[in-house]
Design a protein around this motif. Structure first.
Motif, short mmCIF file in Angstrom:
data_model
loop_
_atom_site.label_atom_id
_atom_site.label_comp_id
_atom_site.label_asym_id
_atom_site.label_seq_id
_atom_site.Cartn_x
_atom_site.Cartn_y
_atom_site.Cartn_z
N THR A 110 34.27 -44.02 35.72
CA THR A 110 34.09 -45.33 35.13
C THR A 110 33.61 -45.19 33.69
N VAL A 111 34.13 -46.03 32.80
CA VAL A 111 33.71 -45.97 31.40
C VAL A 111 33.68 -47.37 30.81
N PHE A 112 32.74 -47.57 29.93
CA PHE A 112 32.69 -48.78 29.12
C PHE A 112 33.29 -48.43 27.76
N VAL A 113 34.08 -49.33 27.21
CA VAL A 113 34.76 -49.05 25.96
C VAL A 113 34.62 -50.22 24.99
N THR A 114 34.47 -49.90 23.71
CA THR A 114 34.40 -50.94 22.70
C THR A 114 35.02 -50.40 21.41
N HIS A 167 41.83 -44.87 29.56
CA HIS A 167 42.52 -44.43 30.77
C HIS A 167 43.22 -43.09 30.54
N ARG A 168 43.81 -42.92 29.37
CA ARG A 168 44.49 -41.66 29.04
C ARG A 168 43.51 -40.49 29.10
N ARG A 169 42.25 -40.76 28.84
CA ARG A 169 41.23 -39.71 28.86
C ARG A 169 40.70 -39.44 30.27
N GLY A 170 41.29 -40.07 31.26
CA GLY A 170 40.98 -39.73 32.65
C GLY A 170 40.13 -40.71 33.41
N TYR A 171 39.78 -41.84 32.82
CA TYR A 171 38.95 -42.81 33.52
C TYR A 171 39.80 -43.75 34.37
N GLN A 172 39.30 -44.03 35.57
CA GLN A 172 40.03 -44.88 36.51
C GLN A 172 39.63 -46.35 36.39
N ILE A 173 38.35 -46.58 36.14
CA ILE A 173 37.86 -47.94 35.90
C ILE A 173 37.42 -48.03 34.45
N VAL A 174 38.02 -48.96 33.73
CA VAL A 174 37.73 -49.14 32.31
C VAL A 174 37.22 -50.55 32.10
N TRP A 201 28.86 -54.88 40.70
CA TRP A 201 29.95 -55.57 40.00
C TRP A 201 31.19 -54.68 39.93
N ILE A 202 31.00 -53.37 39.79
CA ILE A 202 32.14 -52.46 39.76
C ILE A 202 32.93 -52.55 41.06
N GLU A 203 32.24 -52.77 42.16
CA GLU A 203 32.95 -52.97 43.43
C GLU A 203 33.88 -54.17 43.35
N SER A 204 33.45 -55.22 42.65
CA SER A 204 34.30 -56.40 42.49
C SER A 204 35.55 -56.07 41.68
N ILE A 205 35.40 -55.22 40.67
CA ILE A 205 36.56 -54.81 39.88
C ILE A 205 37.55 -54.06 40.77
N GLN A 206 37.03 -53.19 41.64
CA GLN A 206 37.90 -52.46 42.55
C GLN A 206 38.63 -53.39 43.50
N ASP A 207 37.98 -54.45 43.91
CA ASP A 207 38.59 -55.39 44.85
C ASP A 207 39.77 -56.13 44.23
N VAL A 208 39.60 -56.58 42.96
CA VAL A 208 40.62 -57.45 42.35
C VAL A 208 41.55 -56.73 41.40
N GLY A 209 41.18 -55.54 40.94
CA GLY A 209 42.03 -54.79 40.01
C GLY A 209 41.80 -55.17 38.56
N VAL A 210 41.91 -56.45 38.26
CA VAL A 210 41.65 -56.97 36.91
C VAL A 210 40.59 -58.05 37.03
N ALA A 260 36.90 -63.34 27.27
CA ALA A 260 37.48 -62.00 27.10
C ALA A 260 36.56 -60.99 26.45
N CYS A 261 35.28 -61.34 26.26
CA CYS A 261 34.34 -60.37 25.67
C CYS A 261 33.98 -59.27 26.66
N VAL A 262 34.21 -59.52 27.94
CA VAL A 262 34.01 -58.50 28.98
C VAL A 262 35.17 -58.60 29.95
N MET A 263 35.88 -57.49 30.16
CA MET A 263 36.99 -57.45 31.12
C MET A 263 36.97 -56.12 31.84
N GLY A 264 37.26 -56.13 33.12
CA GLY A 264 37.24 -54.90 33.91
C GLY A 264 38.61 -54.58 34.48
N PHE A 265 39.00 -53.30 34.45
CA PHE A 265 40.32 -52.88 34.92
C PHE A 265 40.19 -51.64 35.81
#
Length: 297
Positions: A87-91, A145-152, A168-177, A213-218
């Motif tokens: 998992t990674v946070f990106v900005t 994602h190219r750098r190997g992270y599954q949840i961005v 909250w990360i569990e919620s991202i896994q449930d819905v995908g986006v 859109a200031c915070v989005m999980g994938f």
């Protein structure tokens, strides 16, 4: 600050007695030492045996058992969500925003998560903001994602994390986006070009919810993520990220209901609508909402 669960409503799966007590007690217990008077250990007894919260535990051995159970539970959960699932946070931060990401970076790292900060269009292969507004979001997410992270998790650079985010990360896994539902209609902040690209009328767009859109999980393991990002990029390549913030000069639409355009955000709303991606509760607090997960710095 950003991302937390309310302390009075923990949503940690597993042993219900432990889950109820962790938020109120774990820090206080873990900081206790052998020299601390027994009277200082005000530990809810349901932490161990589910009895009345008003009872207290006064033996160090019982406290040790409770702490060991709680810590093991938390470590197991964090191991599953933050390490096994990369998992990674990106900005992105450059120009007048350079340096403003530092509180975000420090707060994320203090909770044990990875964070990527991109500072040039070249390192992510993105067109400039002038060429395609906010395209750097898409390219930053893709590069992570190219750098190997599954949840961005995309975060605007002005935010700050308050607490751990693994529920909250569990919620991202449930819905995908994971897209946060806002209070405005998409049709109020979408220009004609974007609506025409998605073949959505202004009338219909007024019934499509806005997102934040200031915070989005994938989660890139979920099939909907690739579909979403593909359509999002198609709209970007079609010039639909372009537009003015306001419609005062009628540059975005002759329809008086249109107040302006929200670039990547508007297109994300229309993609979510097209793919039937359900919008989710806010994980960011703003001046118009009661405190929940965080506030802009």
């Amino acid at each position: 600050a950003i991302f937390s669960l309310p302390l009075d409503q923990p949503e940690i799966p597993g042993d219900s007695n432990i889950a109820r007590a962790i938020p109120r007690t774990i820090i206080r217990i873990s900081e206790a030492t052998a020299t601390t008077p027994k009277s200082a250990y005000q530990v809810p007894s349901d932490f161990v045996n589910g009895k009345n919260l008003d009872n207290t535990i006064t033996t160090k051995s019982t406290i040790a058992v409770a702490v060991n159970k709680a810590v093991q539970f938390i470590y197991n959960k964090c191991e599953t969500l933050n390490h096994m699932v990369k998992t990674v946070f990106v900005t992105y931060s450059d120009g007048r925003y350079a340096g403003k990401e530092e509180p975000l970076v420090k707060s994320i790292q203090s909770h044990g998560y990875d964070v990527l900060v991109f500072k040039s269009y070249e390192e992510i292969g993105s067109p400039s903001h002038q060429e395609s507004p906010y395209a750097f979001k898409y390219y930053s997410i893709l590069e992570a994602h190219r750098r190997g992270y599954q949840i961005v998790i995309w975060c605007d650079s002005c935010l700050t994390m308050l607490r751990t985010v693994f529920p909250w990360i569990e919620s991202i896994q449930d819905v995908g986006v994971y897209l946060q539902r806002d209070i405005w209609p998409c049709g109020m902040w979408a220009n004609d070009r974007a609506l025409e690209h998605f073949k959505v009328s202004r009338d219909n767009a007024m019934d499509i919810p806005n997102i934040y859109a200031c915070v989005m999980g994938f989660d890139f393991r979920h099939p909907v993520t690739d579909k979403f990002l593909t359509r999002w990029k198609e709209s970007m390549d079609a010039g639909c990220f372009k537009g003015n913030w306001t419609n005062i000069a009628k540059t975005e639409s002759q329809d008086p209901r249109c107040r302006g355009h929200r670039h990547d955000q508007t297109c994300a709303e229309l993609v979510a609508h097209e793919l039937n991606i359900p919008l989710q509760p806010l994980v960011l607090n703003t001046y118009m909402y009661s405190p929940k997960y965080g506030t802009p710095s």
